[in-house]
Motif scaffolding. Sequence first.
Motif, short mmCIF file in Angstrom:
data_model
loop_
_atom_site.label_atom_id
_atom_site.label_comp_id
_atom_site.label_asym_id
_atom_site.label_seq_id
_atom_site.Cartn_x
_atom_site.Cartn_y
_atom_site.Cartn_z
N GLU A 350 58.36 37.54 63.67
CA GLU A 350 58.54 38.93 63.26
C GLU A 350 59.41 39.70 64.24
O GLU A 350 60.11 40.64 63.88
N SER A 351 59.39 39.29 65.50
CA SER A 351 60.19 39.98 66.52
C SER A 351 61.67 39.63 66.43
O SER A 351 62.51 40.29 67.03
N ASN A 352 62.00 38.60 65.64
CA ASN A 352 63.38 38.17 65.48
C ASN A 352 63.99 38.89 64.28
O ASN A 352 63.54 38.70 63.15
N GLU A 353 65.03 39.70 64.51
CA GLU A 353 65.62 40.51 63.44
C GLU A 353 66.20 39.63 62.33
O GLU A 353 66.12 39.96 61.15
#
Length: 556
Positions: A350-353
């Motif tokens: 989720e932290s990876n755009e």
Amino acid sequence: MEAFHNLLKSMDGMLGGAWWFPYVLLGTGLFFTIYLKFPQVRYFKHAWKVVTGKYDKADAPGDTTHFRALTTALSGTVGTGNIGGVAFALFLGGPAALFWMWATAFFGMTTKFVEVTLSHKYRDKTPDGTMAGGPMYYMDKRLNMKWLAVAFAIATVISSFGTGNLPQSNSIATSIEATFGFDPLIVGSVLGILLALVILGGITRIAAVTSKIVPLMALIYIIGAFTVIFANIENVGPAFAAIFSDMFTGSAATGGFLGATIAYAFNKGVNRGLFSNEAGQGSAPIAHAAAKTDEPVAEGMVSILEPFIDTIIICTITGLVILSSGVWKEKHLNTFDRTDMYILAGDYMESNESDRQTLYTYINDVEGHGVTQFTGEIQVVNGKAVSKGFTIFNARSFADNVVFSLGDPDDNYTGTLKVVDGSLLKNNIIVRGESLIHSASLTALAFTKGFFGESGKYIVSIGLLLFAFSTAIAWSYYGDRAMTYLLGPRSVMPYRVVYVAGFVWAAVSDTTLVWTLSAVAIVVMTLPNLFGIFLLRKEMKESVAEYWVKFNKEHK
């Protein structure tokens, strides 16, 4: 049954879930709005005068008053759609979905005006002396399309169970169990007895009961809603701004919400709008056919008020509660339903755009997303997955802190879980974690963010009980009028007995299949009705003109 359910889902994808259906629904309302010169605006004030009985005639044919016909129809539309349906629309499409619910309601006011007028005009008096009406009567008597009328009536009977009965009972029982701890079977049995006492008395008793329940339930719900809105008043302005700005851009990602495209918000907003106010579906005209009046257009004007009250007022209030509280974009601890949970192939973060963008295209049905379902094995130790190569996705969001158990939260599972096409094969495994939530659970959570705190959820439970129970009452009448058309008055009592039995059974059953069947039946009701009223557009315009000529003569 799973194969049958998959068939129904495919049919729904080609009908109500298809890209063209919202255009047909809104397009019909837009056409009649222009063709009849905005009757929902010009006749709005007159409609209130009619419903208050100002122009009533004591000797007019019919079974009930304008007001009671309106409340019966409203009891059929004001239900779980206003509590869970709005939450589901916002969960799917973000704030913009509420705008499209408004659009559906505004143009639906005209659609309902037309369908009610024409259905009332061709109603019949049955051998038992009661009135029977609805789209099947104008299809048969005016259009000479008996086959279409029969198809519509059959779809109405199916929808009476799939929309008004089984899911309503299940929603009530689930909500009451979660809030008060009462056994679902006891809840279903008690309410089943009350339902029988009401519907066995026919339209007179149904109208009398709904005329009291509808105002009461609306008052309780609205008071509770405003305690949340006022507690979060600083967020109301931004909520309205998001509704209108997102209409042109789609909803951007925020919190656990990954975003929604314009097309997706439009489709889901229009579909939820139809589920909420039923404008164009052809159900409400069945209730209005019982009204005491010899002026079909007058009863049509009364029906203009329904989408306004149901969607523009009540659904808007629900939407503002959810948006202003902020719970719609937050992850919450919950038990994952298998229908909401997908296990995807690949390790998405989720932290990876880039990963977020990929999953955004996936949940919005954008072609070329490249996401596939995981097939393989997951190694679990003390409830936690320790293997790699998959991502658990629940309720259109990344799932966090996922725990696998055998029922009890403390009985964590250890072993191997087989997954095929994104679904767990073990049915006894309970999956819990943090994700977005939707439907009535989301609304109930939003109601805890007001002045009443945790007690706010009781308002939703009580409101859901009253809303859903009144919907079950109204739809029993729709079904028995359809049975009267199909098989005659003698078929009504057996239908009512089965209807009550189904209500009790659904309290302890999984109604996922029924919801899907209902989604198909709703479209099978709606499309023939929209087609029929379009064919009678000239007659509708002439009927309105004749009404005003007669009215002006009588009320100079």
